[in-house]
Design a protein around this motif. Structure first.
Motif, PDB file in Angstrom:
ATOM      1  N   LEU A  82      -0.234   2.678  -2.446  1.00  0.00           N
ATOM      2  CA  LEU A  82       1.082   3.175  -2.856  1.00  0.00           C
ATOM      3  C   LEU A  82       1.334   3.063  -4.359  1.00  0.00           C
ATOM      4  O   LEU A  82       2.243   3.718  -4.881  1.00  0.00           O
ATOM      5  CB  LEU A  82       2.183   2.416  -2.106  1.00  0.00           C
ATOM      6  N   ILE A  83       0.560   2.264  -5.055  1.00  0.00           N
ATOM      7  CA  ILE A  83       0.826   2.035  -6.483  1.00  0.00           C
ATOM      8  C   ILE A  83       0.773   3.317  -7.306  1.00  0.00           C
ATOM      9  O   ILE A  83       1.649   3.544  -8.150  1.00  0.00           O
ATOM     10  CB  ILE A  83      -0.135   0.967  -7.040  1.00  0.00           C
ATOM     11  N   PRO A  84      -0.230   4.213  -7.105  1.00  0.00           N
ATOM     12  CA  PRO A  84      -0.225   5.457  -7.892  1.00  0.00           C
ATOM     13  C   PRO A  84       1.020   6.310  -7.681  1.00  0.00           C
ATOM     14  O   PRO A  84       1.477   6.994  -8.603  1.00  0.00           O
ATOM     15  CB  PRO A  84      -1.486   6.188  -7.388  1.00  0.00           C
ATOM     16  N   ILE A  85       1.589   6.262  -6.486  1.00  0.00           N
ATOM     17  CA  ILE A  85       2.821   7.017  -6.210  1.00  0.00           C
ATOM     18  C   ILE A  85       3.985   6.451  -7.013  1.00  0.00           C
ATOM     19  O   ILE A  85       4.738   7.183  -7.662  1.00  0.00           O
ATOM     20  CB  ILE A  85       3.147   6.979  -4.700  1.00  0.00           C
ATOM     21  N   PHE A  86       4.125   5.128  -7.005  1.00  0.00           N
ATOM     22  CA  PHE A  86       5.261   4.493  -7.668  1.00  0.00           C
ATOM     23  C   PHE A  86       5.089   4.405  -9.180  1.00  0.00           C
ATOM     24  O   PHE A  86       6.081   4.309  -9.912  1.00  0.00           O
ATOM     25  CB  PHE A  86       5.476   3.088  -7.097  1.00  0.00           C
ATOM     26  N   ALA A  87       3.855   4.462  -9.665  1.00  0.00           N
ATOM     27  CA  ALA A  87       3.614   4.337 -11.111  1.00  0.00           C
ATOM     28  C   ALA A  87       4.164   5.514 -11.890  1.00  0.00           C
ATOM     29  O   ALA A  87       4.430   5.392 -13.091  1.00  0.00           O
ATOM     30  CB  ALA A  87       2.116   4.178 -11.382  1.00  0.00           C
ATOM     31  N   ASP A  88       4.342   6.661 -11.235  1.00  0.00           N
ATOM     32  CA  ASP A  88       4.842   7.861 -11.916  1.00  0.00           C
ATOM     33  C   ASP A  88       6.233   8.271 -11.440  1.00  0.00           C
ATOM     34  O   ASP A  88       6.690   9.378 -11.712  1.00  0.00           O
ATOM     35  CB  ASP A  88       3.870   9.032 -11.693  1.00  0.00           C
ATOM     36  N   LEU A  89       6.913   7.370 -10.755  1.00  0.00           N
ATOM     37  CA  LEU A  89       8.233   7.678 -10.213  1.00  0.00           C
ATOM     38  C   LEU A  89       9.285   7.698 -11.318  1.00  0.00           C
ATOM     39  O   LEU A  89       9.163   6.996 -12.327  1.00  0.00           O
ATOM     40  CB  LEU A  89       8.603   6.606  -9.183  1.00  0.00           C
ATOM     41  N   ARG A  90      10.322   8.507 -11.125  1.00  0.00           N
ATOM     42  CA  ARG A  90      11.408   8.573 -12.103  1.00  0.00           C
ATOM     43  C   ARG A  90      12.257   7.302 -12.063  1.00  0.00           C
ATOM     44  O   ARG A  90      12.300   6.598 -11.071  1.00  0.00           O
ATOM     45  CB  ARG A  90      12.298   9.786 -11.833  1.00  0.00           C
ATOM     46  N   MET A 104      12.145   4.128  -5.347  1.00  0.00           N
ATOM     47  CA  MET A 104      11.003   3.738  -4.524  1.00  0.00           C
ATOM     48  C   MET A 104      11.328   3.901  -3.039  1.00  0.00           C
ATOM     49  O   MET A 104      10.523   4.435  -2.267  1.00  0.00           O
ATOM     50  CB  MET A 104      10.607   2.289  -4.818  1.00  0.00           C
ATOM     51  N   LEU A 105      12.513   3.447  -2.642  1.00  0.00           N
ATOM     52  CA  LEU A 105      12.906   3.536  -1.234  1.00  0.00           C
ATOM     53  C   LEU A 105      13.091   4.990  -0.809  1.00  0.00           C
ATOM     54  O   LEU A 105      12.697   5.382   0.294  1.00  0.00           O
ATOM     55  CB  LEU A 105      14.196   2.755  -1.002  1.00  0.00           C
ATOM     56  N   ILE A 106      13.709   5.787  -1.683  1.00  0.00           N
ATOM     57  CA  ILE A 106      13.925   7.199  -1.366  1.00  0.00           C
ATOM     58  C   ILE A 106      12.599   7.932  -1.235  1.00  0.00           C
ATOM     59  O   ILE A 106      12.418   8.774  -0.347  1.00  0.00           O
ATOM     60  CB  ILE A 106      14.819   7.854  -2.439  1.00  0.00           C
ATOM     61  N   GLU A 107      11.650   7.618  -2.118  1.00  0.00           N
ATOM     62  CA  GLU A 107      10.337   8.257  -2.052  1.00  0.00           C
ATOM     63  C   GLU A 107       9.620   7.890  -0.760  1.00  0.00           C
ATOM     64  O   GLU A 107       8.953   8.732  -0.143  1.00  0.00           O
ATOM     65  CB  GLU A 107       9.494   7.858  -3.263  1.00  0.00           C
ATOM     66  N   CYS A 108       9.759   6.644  -0.335  1.00  0.00           N
ATOM     67  CA  CYS A 108       9.173   6.237   0.942  1.00  0.00           C
ATOM     68  C   CYS A 108       9.796   7.006   2.097  1.00  0.00           C
ATOM     69  O   CYS A 108       9.095   7.460   3.013  1.00  0.00           O
ATOM     70  CB  CYS A 108       9.363   4.734   1.160  1.00  0.00           C
ATOM     71  N   SER A 109      11.116   7.143   2.053  1.00  0.00           N
ATOM     72  CA  SER A 109      11.804   7.892   3.098  1.00  0.00           C
ATOM     73  C   SER A 109      11.370   9.356   3.087  1.00  0.00           C
ATOM     74  O   SER A 109      11.127   9.962   4.140  1.00  0.00           O
ATOM     75  CB  SER A 109      13.326   7.785   2.895  1.00  0.00           C
ATOM     76  N   ARG A 110      11.240   9.932   1.903  1.00  0.00           N
ATOM     77  CA  ARG A 110      10.862  11.341   1.767  1.00  0.00           C
ATOM     78  C   ARG A 110       9.444  11.590   2.261  1.00  0.00           C
ATOM     79  O   ARG A 110       9.163  12.609   2.899  1.00  0.00           O
ATOM     80  CB  ARG A 110      10.982  11.759   0.304  1.00  0.00           C
ATOM     81  N   ARG A 111       8.543  10.668   1.987  1.00  0.00           N
ATOM     82  CA  ARG A 111       7.134  10.819   2.370  1.00  0.00           C
ATOM     83  C   ARG A 111       6.808  10.184   3.728  1.00  0.00           C
ATOM     84  O   ARG A 111       5.657  10.182   4.147  1.00  0.00           O
ATOM     85  CB  ARG A 111       6.236  10.184   1.312  1.00  0.00           C
ATOM     86  N   ASN A 112       7.820   9.633   4.366  1.00  0.00           N
ATOM     87  CA  ASN A 112       7.620   8.957   5.653  1.00  0.00           C
ATOM     88  C   ASN A 112       6.665   7.772   5.524  1.00  0.00           C
ATOM     89  O   ASN A 112       5.849   7.510   6.414  1.00  0.00           O
ATOM     90  CB  ASN A 112       7.111   9.940   6.709  1.00  0.00           C
ATOM     91  N   ILE A 113       6.772   7.061   4.411  1.00  0.00           N
ATOM     92  CA  ILE A 113       6.003   5.833   4.212  1.00  0.00           C
ATOM     93  C   ILE A 113       6.751   4.685   4.879  1.00  0.00           C
ATOM     94  O   ILE A 113       7.949   4.516   4.686  1.00  0.00           O
ATOM     95  CB  ILE A 113       5.810   5.542   2.715  1.00  0.00           C
ATOM     96  N   LYS A 114       6.057   3.911   5.646  1.00  0.00           N
ATOM     97  CA  LYS A 114       6.683   2.823   6.388  1.00  0.00           C
ATOM     98  C   LYS A 114       7.240   1.767   5.445  1.00  0.00           C
ATOM     99  O   LYS A 114       6.579   1.376   4.475  1.00  0.00           O
ATOM    100  CB  LYS A 114       5.667   2.200   7.337  1.00  0.00           C
TER     101      LYS A 114
END
Length: 364
Positions: A165-173, A183-193
């Motif tokens: 998950l680190i590469p996803i969060f490293a470029d987050l707004r 981070m939480l919204i991105e998890c919800s959007r991508r269906n990450i547990k």
């Protein structure tokens, strides 16, 4: 040796940060990444002492850039320079996160390498400041309504982030505290547990050392949570105005000129043509506005468009059926029932578009 890196963003720290780094180092954490987020020079000695412990490295921002930037700086350093860890744990520098909880989060990451692990505090305890209790409970409810997931603690700073998950969060707004909500919204959007693990609830001096600005940072956080829903509603309003405007344009100007139809005829055919053209155009506009603005979906192809078209038909049929049923079994007139039914369907429609129509293709 614990093969996990701990990330600690810092602004003007004190001895508690140094003591925490010492404890993490003694416990055997493989890497401790401290980020000096533009602290004043008088605090340099604290960072020098922290860096003297085994496994600790201090990264520096020349000026204060915010917690979100500090976390991303640490993640990019981790991706470039650390190769033997299973992920990172983010922790605060003020002593609120215990060593035992950090060790437990690290242990959980070994068995859950695709989930964001959230250290969840118990806000029902008597020593929790009232503003923290109310703020977190309110935020949990709003997040559930907007993004479908109920989290007991949406603002926890103790988080376990596995390597996947680190590469996803490293470029987050996000630059400051709103980044953690992203981070939480991105998890919800991508269906990450997202897994909540109970941790000790520690507040020192009523949390007076926090750099959280109540009005500025709370405003940003709530805007982040509600942005998609707000843009969805705005898109609907714009599409409604366009729909009504095109209907009037078609029925009163274009059809009379093209076919000699008269508005006074009240012809079902002309009404159907005008309404149909207006609805198709406004629906296409609504689709593109939702895709780009509300759900920021960048997937190419027609898959989402076909799903959207099907949803439009289903929502229209559902609305008509519910209005018919409710007016058949209650004395309430259609003019009252229909707006209520359509309002409920607006939020159901939003949830379906978020989780199905505009869900990222890679996660479908």
């Amino acid at each position: 040796m614990i093969n996990t890196a701990v990330v600690i963003p810092c602004l003007n720290p004190d001895d508690r940060m140094v003591d925490y780094v010492r404890a993490l180092s003694d416990q055997g954490f493989a890497k401790i990444i401290v980020v000096n987020d533009g602290s004043a020079e008088e605090f340099d000695s604290f960072f020098a002492r922290a860096e003297s412990f085994r496994g600790c490295v201090v990264l520096r921002h020349v000026e204060n850039r915010g917690k979100g930037c500090a976390l991303k700086t640490a993640m990019k350093y981790y991706l470039d320079s650390v190769t033997d860890c299973n992920g990172i744990i983010t922790a605060d520098a003020d002593g609120q996160h215990t060593l035992e909880d950090a060790v437990n989060i690290s242990r959980l990451m070994t068995s859950m390498d695709d989930a964001l692990i959230l250290g969840s505090r118990d806000f029902s305890q008597d020593d929790v400041p009232a503003r923290s209790r109310f703020g977190n409970r309110c935020t949990s409810v709003v997040f559930k309504l907007a993004h479908g997931s109920y989290l007991r603690d949406t603002q926890t700073g103790l988080r376990g982030i596995p390597n996947k998950l680190i590469p996803i969060f490293a470029d987050l707004r996000g630059e400051r505290y709103e980044y953690e909500m992203n981070m939480l919204i991105e998890c919800s959007r991508r269906n990450i547990k997202m897994v909540e693990e109970p941790i000790k609830t520690v507040y020192i001096d009523d949390n007076s050392s926090s750099h959280f600005k109540v009005f500025r940072d709370s405003g940003k956080i709530y805007w982040i949570i509600l942005r998609d829903l707000f843009m969805y509603i705005l898109s609907g309003v714009i599409s409604f105005v366009v729909d009504q405007g095109l209907y009037i344009l078609m029925f009163y100007l274009l059809l009379p000129r093209l076919f000699g139809a008269s508005p006074e005829d009240n012809s079902l055919l002309w009404i159907a043509i005008a309404a149909g053209v207006a609805r198709v155009c406004s629906s296409l506009l609504n689709y593109f506005l939702n895709k780009r603005l509300a759900f920021r979906n960048t997937d190419k192809g027609t898959n989402s468009l076909l799903k959207y078209a099907l949803l439009v038909v289903l929502v229209l049929a559902t609305s008509s059926l519910l209005v018919w049923i409710l007016t058949s079994i209650t004395p309430i007139p259609k003019i009252v029932i229909k707006p209520i039914v359509d309002l409920v369907l607006v939020f159901i429609n939003y949830s379906i578009q978020r989780t199905w129509v505009f869900k990222p293709a890679s996660e479908s």
